[in-house]
Design a protein around this motif. Structure first.
Motif, short mmCIF file in Angstrom:
data_model
loop_
_atom_site.label_atom_id
_atom_site.label_comp_id
_atom_site.label_asym_id
_atom_site.label_seq_id
_atom_site.Cartn_x
_atom_site.Cartn_y
_atom_site.Cartn_z
N GLU A 123 -35.51 32.54 -0.12
CA GLU A 123 -36.62 32.45 -1.23
C GLU A 123 -36.62 33.14 -2.30
N ARG A 124 -36.11 34.73 -2.56
CA ARG A 124 -36.04 36.08 -3.09
C ARG A 124 -34.38 35.42 -3.49
N TYR A 155 -34.12 32.59 -4.67
CA TYR A 155 -34.42 31.30 -5.24
C TYR A 155 -35.03 31.74 -6.84
N GLN A 156 -35.48 32.71 -6.29
CA GLN A 156 -37.00 34.04 -7.55
C GLN A 156 -34.95 34.66 -8.59
N ALA A 184 -28.20 28.80 -2.95
CA ALA A 184 -28.72 30.51 -2.36
C ALA A 184 -28.30 31.35 -2.33
N VAL A 203 -34.08 32.88 6.08
CA VAL A 203 -34.48 32.31 4.84
C VAL A 203 -35.77 33.03 3.56
N VAL A 204 -36.45 34.59 4.44
CA VAL A 204 -36.39 34.75 3.92
C VAL A 204 -36.03 35.23 2.27
N LEU A 227 -31.82 23.61 1.86
CA LEU A 227 -32.11 24.37 0.31
C LEU A 227 -31.23 25.12 0.00
N ARG A 232 -34.34 31.87 -10.56
CA ARG A 232 -35.66 30.88 -11.77
C ARG A 232 -35.50 32.16 -12.94
N ARG A 281 -33.90 24.20 7.36
CA ARG A 281 -34.99 24.58 5.59
C ARG A 281 -32.69 25.07 4.92
#
Length: 451
Positions: free
Chosen positions: A245-246, A248-249, A321, A241-242, A317, A252, A313
């Motif tokens: 999230e990275r 996705y950054q 990723a 999960v971590v 999502l 972005r 999650r």
């Protein structure tokens, strides 16, 4: 004359033995020619008997009356192409006005008997054009994958379909999947084929095997992370999960949404990023999902909720990723607790091997392809590896993976061990490899000198 008779008898006997012992060889030598002749000779009468003809057009009737010619008969779909394959025939038909692709599909069983073929399936290619695939023998009895397959990144050939085509596990088209099957149904062999197909690719493999790692740890050299108990599995999923999230950054930051950038170049997932910035995709294989969802006390219940939340999650999502889930189990339903139904809804691909009850088949196909439920519960126990594969579109196929021993899968993973990526988030869970001399022996198998 006697010698000719003896020669004919020997040839007929050889053909019979070949058809019995080596149906694929028989098809390629004699069967394909006989089948083509049979289809071309019987085509008109078979289509008429199966109700796949339409009356002649009015202008044809008027022209026949005006010229005093015989009344034209009903018209069958026109053959656009007849192509022999290594397992059967492929017939491409142009439907007549008033006909529908469903008419051909409904008559597939009658076509199978009429043309003396083993199986007949059909699919609509475009409006008015239908492809009919006929198999000349049982291709799932002894699975032989073709030498050349259309392998692409994140697209793995894992099994053979009943119509003779290759069944692919395409992660970019179907990111998450569920595989069900009772004990000794062939589920592990399917999983080995999947790992063996992914091993040569640029992908990170993450395994969660709560049976003390007996299924996945022999393949450890190709895995970036492995967990053999629920506590470690919870930590691995949190790390994923971590990582998600990275990533996705990164997406972005690289979206390139300026007004002068074409729509096709705007990044929305890792596959839209430049090659030098694209993170390594990750495939997560969960060997027995029920072991992650069961609990006996309050402490284990908290761990269970943490695991299921992380899986949900990732399923919701993780696609953008590049994180894909491959979940296996004997049963997968609401009795495993809250969150399971939500997770099941995100698993687009469904594969069911032999199951012990109809309820298990309903877990896989009840909400997407009710017709596949009956097919799943009819799989015989002696046909290990036979499965029903479907997706949320409602379509389904009978498939069977070629038998891959554990030794073969281990050899493939060891051969490609140098391609195992090191992911910072998963570094603490990288399996520790040791030689056979250092591996502890089970207590029952230790010699008296080592006991």
């Amino acid at each position: 004359m006697t010698a000719l008779t003896v020669a004919l008898v020997l040839v007929v006997a050889a053909v019979g033995v070949l058809r019995w012992r080596r149906p694929a060889w028989y098809w390629l030598t004699f069967g394909v020619t006989l089948a083509v002749v049979r289809v071309l000779v019987r085509y008109g009468s078979v289509m008429d008997a199966c109700g796949l003809t339409v009356p002649p057009a009015r202008w044809r009737l008027a022209l026949a009356r005006a010229t005093n010619r015989p009344t034209p008969g009903p018209r069958a779909p026109r053959i656009l192409r007849l192509r022999p394959t290594r397992t059967g025939l492929v017939l491409r038909l142009k439907l007549r006005p008033g006909q529908d692709a469903f008419d051909v599909a409904a008559a597939s069983d009658r076509l199978r008997h009429s043309f003396s073929m083993y199986g007949v399936t059909s699919r609509e290619l475009r409006s008015g054009v239908v492809e009919v695939r006929m198999t000349g023998y049982d291709v799932l009895k002894r699975v032989q994958m073709p030498a050349q397959t259309d392998t692409q990144p994140m697209r793995v050939p894992v099994a053979l379909r009943q119509d003779g085509s290759v069944h692919y596990r395409d992660y970019r088209a179907i990111p998450h999947a569920l595989t069900l099957g009772a004990t000794e149904s062939g589920k592990s062999v399917y999983q080995r084929n999947l790992v063996a197909g992914l091993a040569p690719m640029d992908v990170a493999l993450v395994g969660i095997d709560c049976k003390q790692g007996v299924e996945l740890f022999p393949l450890a050299r190709r895995f970036s992370a492995l967990a053999d108990d629920p506590d470690t599995a919870a930590d691995v999923l949190d790390a994923l999960v971590v990582r998600m999230e990275r990533i996705y950054q990164v997406i972005r930051a690289q979206q390139r949404i300026a007004a002068d950038v074409p729509d096709a170049e705007i990044a929305a997932d890792i596959w839209d990023l430049p090659t030098d910035l694209r993170p390594t995709p990750v495939v997560v294989l969960v060997d027995e999902v029920a072991e992650l969802a069961l609990y006996a006390n309050k402490e284990e219940e908290k761990r269970r909720d943490r695991i299921i939340t992380a899986l949900v999650r990732l399923a919701q999502l993780g696609r953008a990723a590049g994180i894909y889930l491959e979940i296996c189990g004997q049963r997968f339903g609401s009795e495993l607790g809250k969150g399971i139904t939500m997770l099941c809804a995100q698993l687009t691909g469904r594969t069911a091997h032999r199951v012990n009850d109809e309820t298990s088949a309903n877990m896989a196909f009840g909400d997407i392809a009710p017709d596949a439920v009956l097919a799943a519960i009819q799989i015989p126990a002696e046909m290990r590896g036979l499965a029903i594969a479907g997706d949320s579109s409602g379509g389904w196929h009978r498939i069977r993976a070629p038998h891959t021993s554990l030794r073969q899968a281990v050899n493939i993973c060891n051969r490609h061990a140098d391609q195992t990526p090191d992911l910072p988030e998963l570094a603490p869970f990288r399996p520790a490899l040791s030689g056979s001399a250092d591996a502890p022996l089970p207590a029952a198998k230790r010699s008296p000198a080592t006991a």
